[in-house]
Design an enzyme around this catalytic site. Structure first.
Site, PDB file in Angstrom:
ATOM      1  N   TYR A   1       0.868  -1.187   0.000  1.00 47.13           N
ATOM      2  CA  TYR A   1       0.000   0.000   0.000  1.00 47.13           C
ATOM      3  C   TYR A   1       0.907   1.240   0.000  1.00 47.13           C
ATOM      4  O   TYR A   1       2.057   1.169   0.447  1.00 47.13           O
ATOM      5  CB  TYR A   1      -0.894  -0.068   1.260  1.00 47.13           C
TER       6      TYR A   1
ATOM      7  N   ASN B   1       1.492   3.769   1.763  1.00 44.74           N
ATOM      8  CA  ASN B   1       2.194   4.262   2.961  1.00 44.74           C
ATOM      9  C   ASN B   1       3.324   3.327   3.412  1.00 44.74           C
ATOM     10  O   ASN B   1       4.069   3.658   4.324  1.00 44.74           O
ATOM     11  CB  ASN B   1       1.212   4.510   4.115  1.00 44.74           C
ATOM     12  N   LYS B   2       3.470   2.181   2.760  1.00 45.48           N
ATOM     13  CA  LYS B   2       4.517   1.229   3.165  1.00 45.48           C
ATOM     14  C   LYS B   2       5.884   1.665   2.614  1.00 45.48           C
ATOM     15  O   LYS B   2       5.953   2.507   1.725  1.00 45.48           O
ATOM     16  CB  LYS B   2       4.155  -0.179   2.667  1.00 45.48           C
ATOM     17  N   GLN B   3       6.956   1.017   3.100  1.00 48.70           N
ATOM     18  CA  GLN B   3       8.308   1.397   2.665  1.00 48.70           C
ATOM     19  C   GLN B   3       8.433   1.356   1.144  1.00 48.70           C
ATOM     20  O   GLN B   3       8.996   2.231   0.528  1.00 48.70           O
ATOM     21  CB  GLN B   3       9.372   0.478   3.280  1.00 48.70           C
TER      22      GLN B   3
END
Ligand SMILES: *Cc1c(COP(=O)(O)O)cnc(C)c1O
Length: 379
Positions: free
Chosen positions: A178, A180-182
């Protein structure tokens, strides 16, 4: 100035890669998906990888592939994103929570054995915020009780525990992409495993229950469409190549934040255990519970996007309370963390100027809270 909570780190390379796929005629189940899987498996030192359309789909697939179902219990953490226990409910099994450690926010290995019953089939440790759970201890317990281990590594690509890659301790691990992930593919996920049987089962479940050599309209078992497109895979391949750079940038940024906030009274910095290599999904501070929400309101008004994280705990989500009768006090450490912790803006391309702005507004917000408290006392 407005500093966002998070920002995807996407460049020209991803854009070009996606455009190339779009100009080709293969938009699904093709070489990009295979290359993405291979690169991701290699980056994590795993034999096999299966790309799926979200971390949640990946968790569902592995729970089903491991034969977990009605009447089974699965031990997991109440301080997590809800998908790490919903995946157990999808298969009509029962999530059983175990409280977490106050420093890493990860499941407390000392409390796992008390939660094991004859029905327990598996443990799903979650590597919260980018730091591995205590996998050596967890694997020891799992082996002793003959339990499967699914690592929810959605927040921890490339994290390590005692020098070994998180995600390679258990039977399998699941990642999420998603925005917002790294690393991100918009929506997407990945399963990794060293177990060939499990790999084949996951591939089949992802692809409508088809067998590997099967005809398109021949289905061996009940399966799903959890596939990703070739555009998604092309983006994921580039992001995987950038992942080591992304993680080292985030480690630098976390160290800078630590330095900036070290001397601010009333807040607690994130704790990284010496045996862990933290890969920083989010940067979470703690403050006294009674001040947290007022501070968040101030920060957001001042242009510093910040958020309570995770709040509420999974067991206090409305439908868990309704279904299982959980109440405050059931998992006191998770609950306390959940009332004290909050995340600040944190993303790979964050600038020094943005970090200094966050610090300034944080100090300003804390000062205002203190002034308001003193004024109240005087009245
Ligand atoms: C993000 C996340 C997931 C699910 O990922 P999606 O791709 O959003 O479905 C699962 N578990 C944890 C701990 C996560 O942070």
């Amino acid at each position: 100035m407005l500093v966002p909570l998070s920002q995807p780190f996407v460049g020209e390379e991803e854009i070009q890669a996606v455009i190339e796929v779009m100009r080709s005629s293969q938009l699904a189940l093709g070489p990009q998906t295979e290359a993405f899987e291979q690169a991701f498996a290699e980056a994590h030192g795993a034999k096999y990888a299966i790309a799926v359309n979200s971390g949640t789909s990946g968790l569902h697939v592995v729970v089903r592939a491991l034969g977990i179902g009605e009447g089974d219990e699965v031990i997991s953490s109440p301080f997590s994103f809800i998908a790490s226990s919903n995946c157990v409910l999808f298969e009509k099994a029962t999530p059983v929570f175990v409280d977490v450690l106050d420093d890493t926010f990860n499941i407390d290995p000392d409390k796992i054995e008390a939660a094991i019953t004859p029905r327990t089939k598996a443990i799903i440790p979650v590597h919260v915020f980018g730091q591995s759970a205590d996998m050596d201890r967890i694997m020891e317990i799992a082996r002793k009780h003959n339990l499967k281990v699914i690592e929810d590594a959605c927040e921890s690509p490339l994290a390590k525990h005692n020098g070994k890659m998180a995600g390679t301790f258990g039977d399998c691990a699941v990642y999420g992409f998603y925005p917002n992930k790294q690393m991100t593919t918009g929506e997407g996920g990945m399963i990794i495993t060293n177990d060939e049987e499990l790999y084949k089962m996951c591939r089949s479940l992802r692809n409508q229950g088809r067998g590997d050599s099967m005809q398109w309209l021949s289905h061996t078992r009940l399966g799903y469409n959890y596939r990703i497109s070739e555009m998604t895979a092309a983006m994921g391949l580039v992001q995987t190549q950038k992942l080591p750079h992304i993680i080292s940038k985030r480690q630098e940024l976390a160290a800078k934040y630590d330095e900036l906030f070290r001397d601010i009274p009333g807040i607690k910095l994130p704790v990284t255990k010496p045996e862990n290599e933290h890969t920083w999904f989010v940067y979470a501070l703690r403050i006294a519970a009674e001040k947290r929400d007022a501070l968040l309101k101030k920060l957001n008004e001042k242009g510093v996007q910040s958020k309570a994280y995770f709040f509420p705990c999974i067991h206090m989500q409305e439908f868990y309370v309704e279904s299982f009768g959980y109440k405050y006090g059931d998992f006191p450490i998770a609950e306390q963390i959940s009332h004290e912790s909050f995340v600040l803006p944190f993303f790979t391309q964050m600038t020094d100027e943005q970090m200094l702005f966050v610090k300034e507004k944080l100090e300003e917000g804390l000062r205002e809270l203190e002034d308001e408290r003193i004024r109240e006392l005087e009245n």
